[in-house]
Enzyme design. Structure first.
Site, mmCIF file in Angstrom:
data_model
loop_
_atom_site.group_PDB
_atom_site.id
_atom_site.type_symbol
_atom_site.label_atom_id
_atom_site.label_comp_id
_atom_site.label_asym_id
_atom_site.label_seq_id
_atom_site.Cartn_x
_atom_site.Cartn_y
_atom_site.Cartn_z
ATOM 1 C CB CYS A 42 -0.877 0.063 1.246
ATOM 2 S SG CYS A 42 -1.925 -1.336 1.524
HETATM 3 N N1 LIG Z 1 -3.712 -0.550 -0.855
HETATM 4 C C1 LIG Z 1 -4.138 -0.418 0.378
HETATM 5 O O1 LIG Z 1 -4.746 -1.311 0.943
HETATM 6 N N2 LIG Z 1 -3.996 0.786 0.979
HETATM 7 C C2 LIG Z 1 -4.297 1.057 2.335
HETATM 8 C C3 LIG Z 1 -5.110 2.279 2.477
HETATM 9 C C4 LIG Z 1 -5.444 2.592 3.914
HETATM 10 C C5 LIG Z 1 -6.246 3.861 4.085
HETATM 11 N N3 LIG Z 1 -6.429 4.131 5.471
HETATM 12 C C6 LIG Z 1 -7.594 3.778 3.400
HETATM 13 O O2 LIG Z 1 -8.551 3.360 4.068
HETATM 14 O O3 LIG Z 1 -7.718 4.132 2.235
#
Ligand SMILES: NC(=O)NCCC[C@H](N)C(=O)O
Length: 410
Positions: A398
């Site tokens: 991520c």
């Molecule tokens: N690719 C991913 O799973 N990204 C994590 C994103 C976390 C962020 N807090 C969200 O909820 O968008």
């Protein structure tokens, strides 16, 4: 000339990656807005930054070029007309197309050098930072106690999501929740105006001006012609049809594998439950599979006259074997499939591996059961620190947007 974006797999040796070092936006999160900001807790910024620097150094030590999102954005905004256009759009998307607050914010942001301006927009602008003479009735009456004119963007360090590289192109994403939608405006300007990308033939497979939603955490480039995508909380079936149409029309891609995953925050994207780590190895969170190891999967292929053929399957392992032309796919269960360890480690992104070369990954240190299992399956694991970064609900995949990977030799 090689395109500045070139990603034909999830696993080819990573050459260039885009990250964002968490900044003051993290400290502009407070309990009342946690949920809306899509985080479950507030990372302790100095330690989150140390951990992030460790992550970036781990990548650099492997010869990977690390670029920073905010720096690329500031470089893209050097021309004053471009900067003005960007600022007008950013203000409009923040709720101020015109008026006294718009004017005051614009004057304030333009008083800074461009890098400081970009950092400030990501961090958010508090009401007590600027003096506004005439505010609207809504601001006077309804939003009186709300502390921000411009909300912080605390998820910017998850650079995977606002955009995703596919082949020599990129998707610039219309994201699901308001809390993240402005992030991809930076991407649009980076691709259009940063000298590294501008006029270099980067194909935009899908821009951000759509009603249907798509996020990079759902987008997995399995090979130079197979693309996988989550049907998830963040990516809708309509957006998948749209991206498939564009890829089939203008690229080498002839197969899109859409995998239906639970629609909840713990598993918001496909890469929170499923990642590719070698030619024939994947991590998978056991809870996306039913008791027979099945999951709803839809295979899209180009049909006649621009139509798309769709086949429903549930045997993910065989679907992958066929699509990737591999005799046997090894699905490695997060937390070794244990009913407590698997959800615990998945919650802290135990499935969210960043592959930096075939069979070589970066993972969070806290997921030691999953990490040991990866090693038992022959994977080289580089662990990075994770106490604070993990509070944002995302792991190494991520937190990284690959821009260039070596093609696979096969
Ligand atoms: N690719 C991913 O799973 N990204 C994590 C994103 C976390 C962020 N807090 C969200 O909820 O968008």
């Amino acid at each position: 000339m090689q395109s500045p974006i070139h990603v034909t797999s999830e696993i080819g040796k990573l050459k260039t990656v885009m990250l964002h070092r968490p900044g003051h936006e993290i400290e502009n999160v407070y309990p009342d807005i946690l949920h809306r900001m899509l985080v479950d807790d507030i990372p302790y910024l100095p330690i989150a930054q140390e951990e992030h620097d460790y992550f970036a150094d781990t990548l650099r030590k492997q010869g990977i070029e690390v670029l920073y999102f905010a720096k690329l954005a500031a470089e893209a905004l050097q021309d004053s007309q471009v900067k003005d256009k960007f600022l007008e759009q950013m203000l409009a998307e923040s709720g101020y197309a015109a008026g006294a607050v718009h004017d005051a914010l614009k004057e304030y942001l333009l008083s800074m050098d461009t890098q400081a301006m970009v950092d400030k927009i990501i961090a958010g602008v508090r009401k007590d930072e600027i003096d506004v003479k005439f505010v609207s009735l809504a601001e006077m009456a309804e939003d009186k106690d709300y502390p921000f004119f411009m909300d912080p963007m605390p998820n910017t360090y998850f650079t995977r999501d606002p955009q995703a590289s596919i082949g020599d192109g990129i998707t610039i994403n219309h994201m699901t929740f308001k809390a993240r939608q402005r992030e991809s405006l930076f991407t649009e300007y980076i691709i259009k105006y940063n000298p590294r990308f501008a006029n270099k033939g980067v194909h935009v497979w899908r821009d951000r001006y759509h009603d249907t939603r798509i996020e990079g955490g759902d987008e997995l480039v399995l090979s130079d012609h197979v693309f996988a995508i989550g049907i998830s909380q963040r990516t809708s079936a309509d957006a998948i049809m749209d991206i498939a149409r564009n890829l089939f029309k203008d690229s080498n891609y002839d197969t899109v594998i859409a995998i239906h995953i639970p629609h909840n925050h713990a598993m918001m994207h496909l890469d929170t439950v499923f990642t590719m780590i070698n030619y024939n190895q994947f991590t998978v969170h056991p809870q996306i599979l039913d008791e027979h190891g099945k999951v709803d999967t839809y295979i899209l292929h180009p049909g006649k006259d621009g139509e798309i053929e769709i086949k429903h399957r549930t045997d993910l392992q065989h679907v992958l074997e066929e699509a990737l032309d591999e005799p046997e796919i090894d699905l490695i269960p997060t937390g070794n499939g244990d009913p407590i360890v698997a959800p615990r480690e998945q919650w802290n992104d135990g499935s969210n591996t960043l592959t930096i070369a075939p069979g070589e990954v970066v993972t969070y240190d806290r997921n030691y059961v999953s990490n040991d299992l990866l090693r038992k399956h022959g994977i080289l694991v580089h662990e990075v620190r994770s106490s604070e970064l993990s509070r944002g609900r995302g792991g190494p995949r991520c937190m990284s947007c690959p821009l260039v990977r070596e093609d696979l030799k096969k």
